[in-house]
Design an enzyme around this catalytic site. Structure first.
Site, mmCIF file in Angstrom:
data_model
loop_
_atom_site.group_PDB
_atom_site.id
_atom_site.type_symbol
_atom_site.label_atom_id
_atom_site.label_comp_id
_atom_site.label_asym_id
_atom_site.label_seq_id
_atom_site.Cartn_x
_atom_site.Cartn_y
_atom_site.Cartn_z
ATOM 1 N N LYS A 16 121.810 -40.357 61.558
ATOM 2 C CA LYS A 16 121.809 -39.084 60.836
ATOM 3 C C LYS A 16 120.762 -38.159 61.435
ATOM 4 C CE LYS A 16 121.021 -36.938 56.325
ATOM 5 N NZ LYS A 16 120.710 -37.120 54.887
ATOM 6 N N GLU A 33 114.616 -31.398 44.508
ATOM 7 C CA GLU A 33 114.400 -32.779 44.969
ATOM 8 C C GLU A 33 112.959 -33.255 44.802
ATOM 9 O OE1 GLU A 33 115.560 -35.647 48.769
ATOM 10 O OE2 GLU A 33 116.068 -33.516 48.783
ATOM 11 N N GLU A 49 125.832 -40.441 54.184
ATOM 12 C CA GLU A 49 124.631 -39.640 54.392
ATOM 13 C C GLU A 49 123.597 -39.924 53.307
ATOM 14 O OE1 GLU A 49 123.288 -34.937 54.159
ATOM 15 O OE2 GLU A 49 125.406 -35.421 54.430
ATOM 16 N N GLU A 102 127.705 -25.105 54.631
ATOM 17 C CA GLU A 102 126.764 -25.707 53.687
ATOM 18 C C GLU A 102 125.416 -25.007 53.741
ATOM 19 O OE1 GLU A 102 124.418 -29.937 53.138
ATOM 20 O OE2 GLU A 102 126.567 -30.030 53.573
ATOM 21 N N LYS A 107 123.365 -22.961 50.729
ATOM 22 C CA LYS A 107 121.996 -23.296 50.319
ATOM 23 C C LYS A 107 121.051 -22.094 50.402
ATOM 24 C CE LYS A 107 122.333 -28.229 51.308
ATOM 25 N NZ LYS A 107 121.982 -29.337 52.224
#
Length: 402
Positions: free
Chosen positions: A144, A197, A241, A377, A381
């Protein structure tokens, strides 16, 4: 009635309330979380000492301070930006009034005229994703890689940081933050954002991390929004992921914990603009002397913002990303004298200086990723910060030739 914890160091004068004063907005550290609001005023930088470990710097700083606040940059080899406040306030509830003062103090300013520049363009970002995928084919150890891009936004008048942060704090699913940053010319520079997060939280011997990875844009249409969530939950690519992040954090924390697990499993997590896959990790420390900041430095950067293996992914990012992340994808938070504290991944954020803001957004690239979808994406964001600045997304990306 809930009471705030307000502490001051001996060098303070006056009575102060712990809230951000209108004239102190550029020197205050602020975190507005789901169930706690932290405000630190009179923040003074803790000098970086060549060869000194982060643990030693924190220990020495806390000898005559109630807490350490600040930010870790994305680059692990760059020094942490740590601050020692002269006034420290913790309120066990989400309180924008304490963080920003009464609403009447927020200035009502004319909407600026914005100029937006993409760094790099969307086409160039897609090309970098394609290059990362080619590299991953040749180097199977790379599982990744997270690639980001930036938008530079310039207005014809200074940005009001308190008003911007207040708008960011309207999303109850995100933790709004403000960190005063060093600047070479002495002008006020801030890191502002609203991150979903949690990197790590420590209270006594309990440690919690809540990594997010795998994302989908939300829709104002309830049916489409539900479909987006269901597709994300069923996505093999996003699940893979996400597991990379969870596994890495579990592996790093395991030597420090006598208990460690994911009791709730992987669940869908939503903010105002995005769906994410999230897994809450809970543990008990073997040695409670491990501070929240030490644990944050151990985990950072996770595969949610870097990749796996960490060192190999970081090398590839440095080769092909093409811009300096600064404190984006780093961590922001606090650590008190007991070692307790909260550290969040610095996402959905911008560095603010005068009338200019530099926004960042990234996406996790794994085998099977689509460059067009990953670019979309990142655009999704950017939405939270663009909306808080009062910038229409379509106009912003058209103006940036994105």
């Amino acid at each position: 009635m809930t009471k705030a914890l307000v502490m001051k160091t001996p060098e303070m004068t006056g009575e102060g309330s712990g809230a951000v004063a209108p004239d102190a907005a550029l020197s205050s550290f602020v975190l507005v979380g789901a169930d706690e609001t932290v405000v630190a005023n009179g923040c003074r930088p803790i000098p970086a000492v060549a060869g000194a470990s982060l643990a030693r710097r924190v220990s020495e700083a806390l000898e005559d301070a109630v807490a350490v606040v600040g930010a870790l940059p994305y680059e692990r080899l760059q020094p942490a930006h740590l601050l020692r406040p002269t006034e420290w306030s913790r309120l066990p509830q989400r309180s924008t009034a304490r963080a920003f003062g009464p609403p009447a103090l927020l200035r009502s300013c004319p909407v600026p005229h914005w100029q937006v520049t993409a760094e790099p363009s969307l086409a160039a970002y897609r090309a970098s994703v394609a290059e990362a995928l080619r590299q991953m084919e040749r180097r199977p150890e790379l599982r990744k890689v997270v690639l980001s891009r930036a938008l530079r936004v310039s207005g014809d008048r200074p940005i009001d940081p308190r008003a911007l942060l207040c708008r960011l704090a309207e999303d109850p699913a995100a933790t709004a933050f403000c960190v005063p940053l060093p600047s070479a010319d002495g002008t006020g520079r801030l890191l502002l954002g609203a991150t979903p997060e949690l990197l790590v939280s420590r209270r006594g011997d309990q440690v919690i991390s809540h990594p997010l990875a795998g994302s989908a844009r939300r829709s104002s249409d309830p049916g489409r929004d539900r479909d987006a969530a269901e597709r994300l939950a069923a996505s093999t690519k996003d699940g893979r992921e996400h597991r990379e992040v969870v596994t890495a954090i579990l592996d790093l924390l395991a030597p420090y914990c006598r208990e460690l697990g994911t009791p709730e499993g992987t669940q869908l997590v939503s903010t105002a603009s995005m769906w994410h896959l999230g897994t809450r990790i809970v543990g008990r420390l073997r040695d409670p002397a491990s501070s929240s900041l030490e644990l944050a430095a151990l985990l950072h950067p996770t595969p949610a913002v870097c990749g796996t293996p960490r060192d190999a992914a970081a090398e590839l990012i440095a080769e092909i990303e093409g811009h300096d992340r600064g404190f984006y994808a780093g961590a922001v938070g606090w650590c008190d004298t007991a070692g307790d504290g909260d550290w969040y991944v610095a996402l959905r954020c911008a560095e603010i200086s005068g009338g200019e803001a530099r926004l960042h957004a990234g996406a996790g690239i794994v085998p099977g990723s689509d460059p067009v979808a990953e670019g979309d994406e990142t655009a999704a964001k950017f939405a939270a910060m663009l909306r808080a600045l009062g910038i229409d997304e379509a106009i912003a990306f058209e103006g940036a030739a994105a």
